[in-house]
Design a protein around this motif. Structure first.
Motif, mmCIF file in Angstrom:
data_model
loop_
_atom_site.group_PDB
_atom_site.id
_atom_site.type_symbol
_atom_site.label_atom_id
_atom_site.label_comp_id
_atom_site.label_asym_id
_atom_site.label_seq_id
_atom_site.Cartn_x
_atom_site.Cartn_y
_atom_site.Cartn_z
ATOM 1 N N CYS A 35 -7.084 1.144 -0.350
ATOM 2 C CA CYS A 35 -6.940 0.972 -1.811
ATOM 3 C C CYS A 35 -6.341 -0.191 -2.337
ATOM 4 O O CYS A 35 -5.979 -1.059 -1.624
ATOM 5 C CB CYS A 35 -6.300 2.318 -2.560
ATOM 6 N N SER A 36 -6.455 -0.549 -3.719
ATOM 7 C CA SER A 36 -6.089 -1.814 -4.003
ATOM 8 C C SER A 36 -4.684 -2.128 -4.116
ATOM 9 O O SER A 36 -4.128 -3.302 -4.240
ATOM 10 C CB SER A 36 -6.553 -1.632 -5.742
ATOM 11 N N ASN A 37 -3.814 -0.960 -3.690
ATOM 12 C CA ASN A 37 -2.349 -1.116 -3.477
ATOM 13 C C ASN A 37 -2.152 -1.175 -2.141
ATOM 14 O O ASN A 37 -0.824 -1.284 -1.579
ATOM 15 C CB ASN A 37 -1.645 0.125 -4.266
ATOM 16 N N SER A 38 -2.855 -1.128 -1.084
ATOM 17 C CA SER A 38 -2.535 -0.765 0.203
ATOM 18 C C SER A 38 -2.233 -2.325 0.859
ATOM 19 O O SER A 38 -1.692 -2.550 2.115
ATOM 20 C CB SER A 38 -3.894 -0.417 1.081
ATOM 21 N N SER A 39 -2.452 -3.596 -0.030
ATOM 22 C CA SER A 39 -2.046 -4.590 0.658
ATOM 23 C C SER A 39 -0.845 -5.258 0.056
ATOM 24 O O SER A 39 -0.412 -6.240 0.264
ATOM 25 C CB SER A 39 -3.247 -5.880 0.313
ATOM 26 N N GLU A 40 -0.276 -4.500 -0.826
ATOM 27 C CA GLU A 40 0.945 -4.938 -1.444
ATOM 28 C C GLU A 40 2.195 -4.747 -0.842
ATOM 29 O O GLU A 40 2.641 -3.869 -0.242
ATOM 30 C CB GLU A 40 1.089 -4.132 -2.969
ATOM 31 N N THR A 41 3.014 -5.730 -0.601
ATOM 32 C CA THR A 41 4.272 -5.638 -0.135
ATOM 33 C C THR A 41 5.354 -5.648 -1.049
ATOM 34 O O THR A 41 5.262 -5.822 -2.327
ATOM 35 C CB THR A 41 4.568 -6.844 0.772
ATOM 36 N N PHE A 42 6.615 -4.953 -0.762
ATOM 37 C CA PHE A 42 7.561 -4.636 -1.554
ATOM 38 C C PHE A 42 8.957 -5.222 -1.352
ATOM 39 O O PHE A 42 9.086 -5.829 -0.275
ATOM 40 C CB PHE A 42 7.527 -3.104 -1.747
ATOM 41 N N ASP A 43 9.659 -4.909 -2.276
ATOM 42 C CA ASP A 43 11.088 -5.902 -2.114
ATOM 43 C C ASP A 43 12.060 -4.563 -2.385
ATOM 44 O O ASP A 43 12.017 -3.719 -3.618
ATOM 45 C CB ASP A 43 11.100 -6.906 -3.185
ATOM 46 N N SER A 44 12.960 -4.515 -1.477
ATOM 47 C CA SER A 44 13.883 -3.382 -1.719
ATOM 48 C C SER A 44 14.975 -3.694 -2.867
ATOM 49 O O SER A 44 15.716 -2.500 -3.330
ATOM 50 C CB SER A 44 14.928 -3.107 -0.540
ATOM 51 N N GLY A 45 14.742 -4.767 -3.558
ATOM 52 C CA GLY A 45 15.700 -5.022 -4.796
ATOM 53 C C GLY A 45 14.888 -4.725 -6.156
ATOM 54 O O GLY A 45 15.426 -5.002 -7.261
ATOM 55 N N VAL A 46 13.417 -4.201 -5.982
ATOM 56 C CA VAL A 46 12.643 -4.114 -6.923
ATOM 57 C C VAL A 46 12.277 -2.813 -6.888
ATOM 58 O O VAL A 46 11.477 -2.325 -6.162
ATOM 59 C CB VAL A 46 11.725 -5.117 -7.133
ATOM 60 N N ALA A 106 12.473 -7.357 2.416
ATOM 61 C CA ALA A 106 10.918 -7.553 2.638
ATOM 62 C C ALA A 106 10.437 -5.992 3.004
ATOM 63 O O ALA A 106 10.751 -5.781 4.484
ATOM 64 C CB ALA A 106 10.198 -8.302 3.290
ATOM 65 N N ILE A 107 9.626 -5.277 2.300
ATOM 66 C CA ILE A 107 8.952 -3.899 2.790
ATOM 67 C C ILE A 107 7.673 -4.212 3.061
ATOM 68 O O ILE A 107 6.964 -4.316 2.021
ATOM 69 C CB ILE A 107 9.349 -2.948 1.795
ATOM 70 N N PRO A 108 7.180 -4.069 4.173
ATOM 71 C CA PRO A 108 5.497 -4.170 4.383
ATOM 72 C C PRO A 108 4.644 -3.021 3.632
ATOM 73 O O PRO A 108 5.254 -2.080 3.443
ATOM 74 C CB PRO A 108 5.413 -3.939 6.079
ATOM 75 N N ALA A 109 3.435 -3.627 3.433
ATOM 76 C CA ALA A 109 2.696 -2.852 2.918
ATOM 77 C C ALA A 109 2.222 -1.450 3.810
ATOM 78 O O ALA A 109 2.436 -1.441 4.885
ATOM 79 C CB ALA A 109 1.356 -3.322 2.449
ATOM 80 N N ILE A 110 1.727 -0.637 2.876
ATOM 81 C CA ILE A 110 1.223 0.699 3.705
ATOM 82 C C ILE A 110 -0.093 1.195 2.883
ATOM 83 O O ILE A 110 -0.273 0.714 2.072
ATOM 84 C CB ILE A 110 2.384 2.057 3.381
ATOM 85 N N GLY A 111 -1.016 1.692 3.941
ATOM 86 C CA GLY A 111 -2.213 1.973 3.660
ATOM 87 C C GLY A 111 -2.292 3.233 2.828
ATOM 88 O O GLY A 111 -1.343 3.996 2.775
ATOM 89 N N HIS A 112 -3.463 3.420 2.107
ATOM 90 C CA HIS A 112 -3.544 4.532 1.236
ATOM 91 C C HIS A 112 -3.430 5.786 1.947
ATOM 92 O O HIS A 112 -2.766 6.709 1.518
ATOM 93 C CB HIS A 112 -4.941 4.387 0.457
ATOM 94 N N GLY A 113 -4.316 5.971 2.949
ATOM 95 C CA GLY A 113 -4.301 7.208 3.894
ATOM 96 C C GLY A 113 -3.143 7.274 4.312
ATOM 97 O O GLY A 113 -2.727 8.484 4.693
ATOM 98 N N GLU A 114 -2.524 6.467 5.038
ATOM 99 C CA GLU A 114 -1.122 6.500 5.757
ATOM 100 C C GLU A 114 -0.125 6.903 5.255
ATOM 101 O O GLU A 114 0.746 7.610 5.781
ATOM 102 C CB GLU A 114 -0.809 5.278 6.490
ATOM 103 N N MET A 115 -0.169 6.875 3.757
ATOM 104 C CA MET A 115 1.098 7.480 2.932
ATOM 105 C C MET A 115 1.094 8.986 3.075
ATOM 106 O O MET A 115 2.118 9.788 3.228
ATOM 107 C CB MET A 115 0.655 7.200 1.384
ATOM 108 N N GLN A 116 0.013 9.770 3.171
ATOM 109 C CA GLN A 116 -0.118 11.048 3.269
ATOM 110 C C GLN A 116 0.509 11.552 4.707
ATOM 111 O O GLN A 116 1.308 12.699 4.585
ATOM 112 C CB GLN A 116 -1.448 11.570 3.215
ATOM 113 N N VAL A 117 0.276 11.009 5.637
ATOM 114 C CA VAL A 117 0.991 11.011 6.890
ATOM 115 C C VAL A 117 2.539 11.166 6.784
ATOM 116 O O VAL A 117 3.192 11.577 7.262
ATOM 117 C CB VAL A 117 0.417 10.399 8.140
ATOM 118 N N VAL A 118 2.861 9.771 6.209
ATOM 119 C CA VAL A 118 4.298 9.577 6.048
ATOM 120 C C VAL A 118 5.140 10.486 5.399
ATOM 121 O O VAL A 118 6.150 11.058 5.564
ATOM 122 C CB VAL A 118 4.520 8.052 5.710
ATOM 123 N N ALA A 119 4.425 10.852 4.329
ATOM 124 C CA ALA A 119 4.959 11.858 3.284
ATOM 125 C C ALA A 119 5.256 13.269 4.160
ATOM 126 O O ALA A 119 6.382 13.852 3.967
ATOM 127 C CB ALA A 119 4.091 12.276 2.116
#
Length: 217
Positions: free
Chosen positions: A157-168, A45-58
């Motif tokens: 944004c609409s994708n900020s609440s989406e969690t991810f799966d390392s197998g997908v 399981a990979i937790p969601a990340i906020g829209h603005g937070e992505m720019q900092v992590v990048a």
């Protein structure tokens, strides 16, 4: 530069351009394993990340990957997360398409969320590993400080609440392509470069053999 050298360079560039252009048709919306309809995880399981937070992590992506690569002792979680972020970054065209991180309407925004969420999950795991805890904690503190310093980085944004799966592995959402001008222009630019490279390469090829003229009838 000799003609042969120019032709070799043209050939290499044409290969790179054609490979990039081909990704428009070979990367599906959901690559690798499909996500189970019942929500069962294929991988981690990979937790969601906020829209603005992505720019900092990048900004710190290379530092995080370097830290992970320096670990003499790894574990299954680290290896799985490293594999996921590598595949996910490829599926997102290495973040080269304009607006991937910043534009919610981009076909690449969801896969960028998955990419950056994977990077942040990798950093979180590194902070629990002996030998990496201090450096990982310092990076986490730096990222948190950058996010707190600018209210824009708290944007969602609409994708900020989406969690991810390392197998997908998440690919671009091509249904959004006709509505996103920067992606359309990027694709047209790559195709134009490919056409120009093919023309240049054709100029390097020897002319077709022709029968010699006898000069008499």
């Amino acid at each position: 530069m000799a003609r042969g050298g120019r032709c070799a360079i043209a050939g290499r560039w044409l290969g790179v351009i054609m490979a990039l252009a081909s990704l428009f048709t070979v990367v599906p919306v959901r690559a690798h394993h499909p996500r189970p309809s019942d929500g069962t995880l294929v991988g981690l399981a990979i937790p969601a990340i906020g829209h603005g937070e992505m720019q900092v992590v990048a900004r710190h992506r290379s530092d995080i990957l370097d830290l992970a690569a320096r670990q003499a002792r790894t574990d299954a979680t680290l290896r799985r997360l490293m594999g996921f972020v590598s595949l996910q970054h490829f599926a997102c065209w290495w973040g080269l398409v304009p607006g991937s991180l910043t534009d919610e309407a981009s076909p690449f925004n969801e896969c960028a969320h998955a990419d950056m969420a994977g990077i942040r999950a990798l950093l979180a795991h590194l902070s629990t590993m002996p030998g990496a805890q201090s450096a990982a904690s310092a990076l986490e503190a730096r990222i948190a400080a950058d996010i707190a310093a600018d209210p824009a980085f708290a944007a969602l944004c609409s994708n900020s609440s989406e969690t991810f799966d390392s197998g997908v592995v998440i690919g671009p959402e091509w249904r959004l392509l006709p509505l996103h001008a920067p992606t359309v222009l990027t694709g047209l630019f790559l195709l134009a470069l490919a056409a120009g490279g093919a023309w240049l390469l054709s100029r390097c090829l020897p002319p077709a053999n022709r029968p010699a003229s006898s000069g008499t009838r």
